[in-house]
Enzyme design. Structure first.
Site, PDB file in Angstrom:
ATOM      1  N   HIS A  99       0.887  -1.175   0.000  1.00  0.00           N
ATOM      2  CA  HIS A  99       0.000   0.000   0.000  1.00  0.00           C
ATOM      3  C   HIS A  99       0.922   1.222   0.000  1.00  0.00           C
ATOM      4  O   HIS A  99       2.028   1.155   0.555  1.00  0.00           O
ATOM      5  CB  HIS A  99      -0.831   0.110   1.281  1.00  0.00           C
ATOM      6  CG  HIS A  99      -1.733  -1.041   1.575  1.00  0.00           C
ATOM      7  ND1 HIS A  99      -1.304  -2.200   2.170  1.00  0.00           N
ATOM      8  CD2 HIS A  99      -3.070  -1.183   1.394  1.00  0.00           C
ATOM      9  CE1 HIS A  99      -2.329  -3.005   2.333  1.00  0.00           C
ATOM     10  NE2 HIS A  99      -3.420  -2.426   1.874  1.00  0.00           N
ATOM     11  N   ASP A 102       2.462   1.970   3.323  1.00  0.00           N
ATOM     12  CA  ASP A 102       3.407   0.978   3.876  1.00  0.00           C
ATOM     13  C   ASP A 102       4.841   1.399   3.583  1.00  0.00           C
ATOM     14  O   ASP A 102       5.748   1.147   4.364  1.00  0.00           O
ATOM     15  CB  ASP A 102       3.240  -0.406   3.231  1.00  0.00           C
ATOM     16  CG  ASP A 102       1.847  -0.961   3.348  1.00  0.00           C
ATOM     17  OD1 ASP A 102       1.161  -0.605   4.306  1.00  0.00           O
ATOM     18  OD2 ASP A 102       1.461  -1.764   2.470  1.00  0.00           O
ATOM     19  N   HIS A 269     -10.985 -13.936   3.212  1.00  0.00           N
ATOM     20  CA  HIS A 269     -12.188 -13.163   2.877  1.00  0.00           C
ATOM     21  C   HIS A 269     -13.291 -14.091   2.370  1.00  0.00           C
ATOM     22  O   HIS A 269     -14.473 -13.861   2.624  1.00  0.00           O
ATOM     23  CB  HIS A 269     -11.870 -12.109   1.818  1.00  0.00           C
ATOM     24  CG  HIS A 269     -10.882 -11.085   2.279  1.00  0.00           C
ATOM     25  ND1 HIS A 269     -10.492 -10.028   1.496  1.00  0.00           N
ATOM     26  CD2 HIS A 269     -10.210 -10.957   3.455  1.00  0.00           C
ATOM     27  CE1 HIS A 269      -9.606  -9.284   2.163  1.00  0.00           C
ATOM     28  NE2 HIS A 269      -9.423  -9.836   3.346  1.00  0.00           N
ATOM     29  N   ASP A 305     -10.820 -11.721  10.492  1.00  0.00           N
ATOM     30  CA  ASP A 305      -9.816 -11.870   9.442  1.00  0.00           C
ATOM     31  C   ASP A 305      -8.444 -12.079  10.081  1.00  0.00           C
ATOM     32  O   ASP A 305      -7.714 -11.129  10.304  1.00  0.00           O
ATOM     33  CB  ASP A 305      -9.854 -10.558   8.629  1.00  0.00           C
ATOM     34  CG  ASP A 305      -9.102 -10.634   7.332  1.00  0.00           C
ATOM     35  OD1 ASP A 305      -8.795 -11.747   6.878  1.00  0.00           O
ATOM     36  OD2 ASP A 305      -8.813  -9.562   6.764  1.00  0.00           O
ATOM     37  N   ASP A 307      -5.798 -13.651   8.935  1.00  0.00           N
ATOM     38  CA  ASP A 307      -4.660 -13.564   8.002  1.00  0.00           C
ATOM     39  C   ASP A 307      -3.490 -14.466   8.402  1.00  0.00           C
ATOM     40  O   ASP A 307      -2.340 -14.017   8.485  1.00  0.00           O
ATOM     41  CB  ASP A 307      -4.134 -12.116   7.914  1.00  0.00           C
ATOM     42  CG  ASP A 307      -5.051 -11.217   7.095  1.00  0.00           C
ATOM     43  OD1 ASP A 307      -5.889 -11.732   6.345  1.00  0.00           O
ATOM     44  OD2 ASP A 307      -4.909  -9.982   7.208  1.00  0.00           O
TER      45      ASP A 307
HETATM   46  C1  XLS Z   1      -7.579  -6.503   4.246  1.00  0.00           C
HETATM   47  C2  XLS Z   1      -7.116  -6.671   2.878  1.00  0.00           C
HETATM   48  C3  XLS Z   1      -6.037  -5.705   2.419  1.00  0.00           C
HETATM   49  C4  XLS Z   1      -5.887  -5.742   0.917  1.00  0.00           C
HETATM   50  C5  XLS Z   1      -5.135  -4.607   0.357  1.00  0.00           C
HETATM   51  O1  XLS Z   1      -8.310  -7.297   4.790  1.00  0.00           O
HETATM   52  O2  XLS Z   1      -6.722  -8.003   2.723  1.00  0.00           O
HETATM   53  O3  XLS Z   1      -4.836  -5.954   3.057  1.00  0.00           O
HETATM   54  O4  XLS Z   1      -5.298  -6.931   0.466  1.00  0.00           O
HETATM   55  O5  XLS Z   1      -5.617  -3.389   0.752  1.00  0.00           O
HETATM   56 CA    CA Z   2      -5.814  -9.052   1.028  1.00  0.00          CA
HETATM   57 CA    CA Z   3      -7.360 -10.286   5.102  1.00  0.00          CA
END
Ligand code: XLS
Ligand code: CA
Ligand code: CA
Length: 440
Positions: A99, A102, A269, A305, A307
């Protein structure tokens, strides 16, 4: 300066290796169906989780130990670039993603933010000129700053719409400058909290307008990367407009944008939307819209989420099955939008996590290719739908029938015979393939 002092080049050592800092299954040069693993898997490192995330959560402050954190401001941004390229090279990873915020800190105003970005983009460009690592995608963060409280392109506030347009305009210029393969739109706050205060039609129309302007600007500056929408049902929005692939596809079609976009599908997601990872990949694939993948996984016990780095071989296999059926990912890749757990706070964990993810997808690729070679699912599925190859089924497929004819046919039917779906048998077969291919 070296940031990962005790880590050497990560190499492939095969599945019998006991060296934790080696690939057991990911062998970049190894060919699977005539294509190297490196070219099929197209792994990417997510800048945010790997170089900026500090491990903080709603109950505790940052705890990650990072050798670049002794710096501040622009010096920190530069140290992250140096650490980043050392990491990419040691891991031998072909791509990275970021991003805007970042890579460079936001300034006092937009002009200053641009200035910071320009300086870091120049530095990244220099590093890229001598590195094998390319940019898979970049994007604009339009969710962290308080100005995006009500969204970006779907904000109630036209000033925020304009500010967001400026950020994406800059992002597209950076994408062009760094030769980014794709440009991503993830609308974390493009959604709503309650319909009591929301004009949904206006917000969606504005999102459509925003995307058209982005398409036009990319064309104007000659940026040819692929545009990707990344669906997510919620978090941070209560209801996100790009809920899942099907919803986002309908949106693109309604606003005549379908020819300009594909999807970036994230595993976590998909599960948040109540789908499997492979469901989302399949919906995108059968509509010719599978662009790229955010490779991670959620946690069945947690409803958000998380991740996590992907380690579920069943999921990576079924995901790679869809990717192979798609003929690969084209300009896309497998970006590890994944973060180490708060408990994994040592710098070395960044390597362990990526190795785990890369090996898991390498196994997934090999197993999926073998399933395809042996036509394990294809043959079963083909047989399952055999009634459409002849008789009344063939008439239906060829468009030679109508409700009257079908009623006549149904009236003379006796007891209807169905066949078993054999779910458990198929699952057992996948297990068999997983075990045999991964011990080869
Ligand atoms: C957040 C998203 C984000 C996108 C990019 O949940 O995964 O990180 O991949 O903005
Ligand atoms: Ca993502
Ligand atoms: Ca995510």
């Amino acid at each position: 300066m070296t940031y990962f002092e005790n880590i050497d080049q990560i190499k492939y050592e095969g599945h019998k290796s006991t060296n934790p800092l080696a690939f057991k299954y990911y062998n970049p040069e190894e060919k699977v169906a005539g294509k190297s693993m490196e070219d099929t898997l197209r792994f990417g490192v997510a800048y945010w989780h790997t170089f900026t995330m500090d491990g903080s959560d709603p109950f505790g402050s940052g705890n990650m130990i990072r050798s670049w954190d002794k710096f501040k401001g622009m010096d920190l941004a530069k140290a992250r670039v140096e650490a980043g390229f050392e990491f990419f090279e040691k891991l031998n990873v072909p791509f990275f993603c970021f991003h805007d915020i970042d890579i460079a800190p936001e300034g006092e105003n937009l002009r200053e933010t641009y200035k910071n970005l320009d300086e870091i983009v120049l530095m990244i460009k220099e590093y890229m000129s001598t590195s094998n690592t390319k940019l898979l995608w970049n994007t604009a963060n339009m969710f962290s700053h308080p100005r995006f409280v009500h969204g970006a392109a779907t904000s109630i506030n036209a000033d925020v719409f304009a500010y967001s347009a400026a950020k994406v305009k800059k992002g597209l210029e950076i994408a062009k400058d760094l030769g980014s393969e794709n440009y991503v739109f993830w609308g974390g706050r493009e959604g709503y909290e309650t319909l009591l205060n929301t004009d949904m039609k206006l917000e969606l129309d504005n999102l459509g307008r925003f995307f058209h302007m982005a398409v036009d600007y990319a064309k104007e500056i000659g940026y040819n990367g692929q545009f990707l929408i990344e669906p997510k049902p919620k978090e941070p929005s209560k209801h996100q407009y790009d809920f899942d692939v099907a919803t986002s596809l309908a949106f693109l079609q309604s606003y005549d944008l379908q020819d300009h976009f594909k999807f970036n599908i994230e595993a976590n997601h998909a599960t948040l939307a109540g789908h499997t990872f492979e469901h989302e990949l399949c919906v995108a694939r059968i509509n010719g819209m599978l662009g790229s993948v955010d490779a991670n996984q959620g946690d069945g016990l947690l409803g958000w989420d998380t991740d996590e780095f992907p380690t579920d071989l069943y999921a990576t296999t079924l995901a790679m099955y869809e990717v192979l059926k798609n003929g690969g990912l084209g300009r896309g890749g497998l970006n590890f939008d994944a973060k180490v757990r708060r408990g994994s706070f040592e710098q070395e964990d960044l390597f362990h996590a990526h190795i785990a993810g890369m090996d898991s997808f390498a196994i997934g690729l090999k197993v999926a290719q073998k399933l395809i070679d042996d036509k394990v699912l294809e043959e079963f599925i083909e047989k399952r739908y055999d009634s459409y190859n002849h008789g009344i089924g063939k008439e239906i497929i060829e468009g030679n029938t109508d409700f009257r004819k079908l009623e006549d046919y149904a009236l003379q039917l006796g007891d209807i015979q169905n066949t078993s779906g054999r779910t458990e048998r198929l699952r057992a077969t996948i297990n068999q393939y997983l075990l045999s291919v991964s011990s080869e």
